[in-house]
Design a protein around this motif. Sequence first.
Motif, PDB file in Angstrom:
ATOM      1  N   LEU A 177      15.017   1.281  -7.127  1.00  0.00           N
ATOM      2  CA  LEU A 177      13.632   0.890  -7.380  1.00  0.00           C
ATOM      3  C   LEU A 177      12.785   1.005  -6.107  1.00  0.00           C
ATOM      4  CD1 LEU A 177      11.425  -0.557  -9.156  1.00  0.00           C
ATOM      5  CD2 LEU A 177      12.288  -2.665  -8.156  1.00  0.00           C
ATOM      6  N   ILE A 178      13.338   0.536  -5.005  1.00  0.00           N
ATOM      7  CA  ILE A 178      12.600   0.574  -3.744  1.00  0.00           C
ATOM      8  C   ILE A 178      12.349   2.038  -3.336  1.00  0.00           C
ATOM      9  CG2 ILE A 178      12.670  -0.019  -1.291  1.00  0.00           C
ATOM     10  CD1 ILE A 178      14.510  -2.458  -2.252  1.00  0.00           C
ATOM     11  N   ALA A 179      13.377   2.873  -3.490  1.00  0.00           N
ATOM     12  CA  ALA A 179      13.214   4.295  -3.172  1.00  0.00           C
ATOM     13  C   ALA A 179      12.116   4.919  -4.024  1.00  0.00           C
ATOM     14  CB  ALA A 179      14.536   5.025  -3.377  1.00  0.00           C
ATOM     15  N   GLN A 180      12.116   4.554  -5.282  1.00  0.00           N
ATOM     16  CA  GLN A 180      11.099   5.042  -6.223  1.00  0.00           C
ATOM     17  C   GLN A 180       9.703   4.587  -5.781  1.00  0.00           C
ATOM     18  OE1 GLN A 180      11.782   6.657  -9.265  1.00  0.00           O
ATOM     19  NE2 GLN A 180       9.558   6.848  -9.532  1.00  0.00           N
ATOM     20  N   LEU A 181       9.593   3.327  -5.442  1.00  0.00           N
ATOM     21  CA  LEU A 181       8.291   2.771  -5.048  1.00  0.00           C
ATOM     22  C   LEU A 181       7.754   3.430  -3.780  1.00  0.00           C
ATOM     23  CD1 LEU A 181       8.729  -1.062  -5.674  1.00  0.00           C
ATOM     24  CD2 LEU A 181       7.149   0.478  -6.847  1.00  0.00           C
ATOM     25  N   VAL A 182       8.630   3.642  -2.805  1.00  0.00           N
ATOM     26  CA  VAL A 182       8.131   4.233  -1.565  1.00  0.00           C
ATOM     27  C   VAL A 182       7.720   5.685  -1.788  1.00  0.00           C
ATOM     28  CG1 VAL A 182       9.299   2.712   0.075  1.00  0.00           C
ATOM     29  CG2 VAL A 182      10.415   4.781  -0.633  1.00  0.00           C
ATOM     30  N   SER A 183       8.435   6.399  -2.660  1.00  0.00           N
ATOM     31  CA  SER A 183       7.999   7.779  -2.863  1.00  0.00           C
ATOM     32  C   SER A 183       6.677   7.829  -3.636  1.00  0.00           C
ATOM     33  CB  SER A 183       9.079   8.660  -3.485  1.00  0.00           C
ATOM     34  OG  SER A 183       9.814   7.962  -4.426  1.00  0.00           O
TER      35      SER A 183
END
Length: 186
Positions: A177-183
Amino acid sequence: RELSAAQRLPCWGKPQSKQILVLGLDGAGKTSVLHSLATNHVKRSTASTEGINAVCINTEEAKMEFLEIGGRESLRSYWKMYLPRVLVLIYVVDAADHERFPLAKELLHQLIQNDSTLPVVVLANKQDLKGAYCITDIHDALALSEMGDERKLFLIGTHVAEDGAEISSSMKDAKELIAQLVSEAQ
Ligand SMILES: Nc1nc2c(ncn2[C@@H]2O[C@H](COP(=O)(O)OP(=O)(O)OP(=O)(O)O)[C@@H](O)[C@H]2O)c(=O)[nH]1
Ligand SMILES: [Mg+2]
């Protein structure tokens, strides 16, 4: 104590980097969660963070730089200094620390009050402890319904219980989720 060292950290502050701030009261589990996310194995921290703790975590999707600032009272005044540069705020709470929910709530709301769109991921950590509040209770205790309509807001229960074990599926979800949000945020 050298907080200004943040400027010199090898992975913090490069223009292409995706910066994630990890905050929350002392003892919430920020360092333990970061260690575990970085290695995919549970590794509990044994010492309180004296200043800042920077951790780089790469996934297929994103190169991420996490910056934890210690949660002790003397360090909390530094929290907001890092806010203008972040893409995502991770806020870790000890789900069993009932007494300090009001304080955790107040500090979280202070942090986000001037940025109505900063994405926030709340980790309700220590779910393994007896007496840990469940997600619904944490949602109420932190008044997450009052975080603003424009904001992406997530609440995930986590635990860093057994040293050496593989991280739980909720922790893996949090990482994705965090990876998704930062991208999305860049
Ligand atoms: N039972 C349990 N203990 C945990 C969990 N996560 C962390 N701990 C323990 O809680 C204590 C504090 O963890 P840290 O990761 O150092 O907390 P922190 O938020 O980094 O604290 P500061 O650096 O002081 O701000 C340590 O003794 C950890 O072993 C968890 O999910 N369950
Ligand atoms: Mg720490």
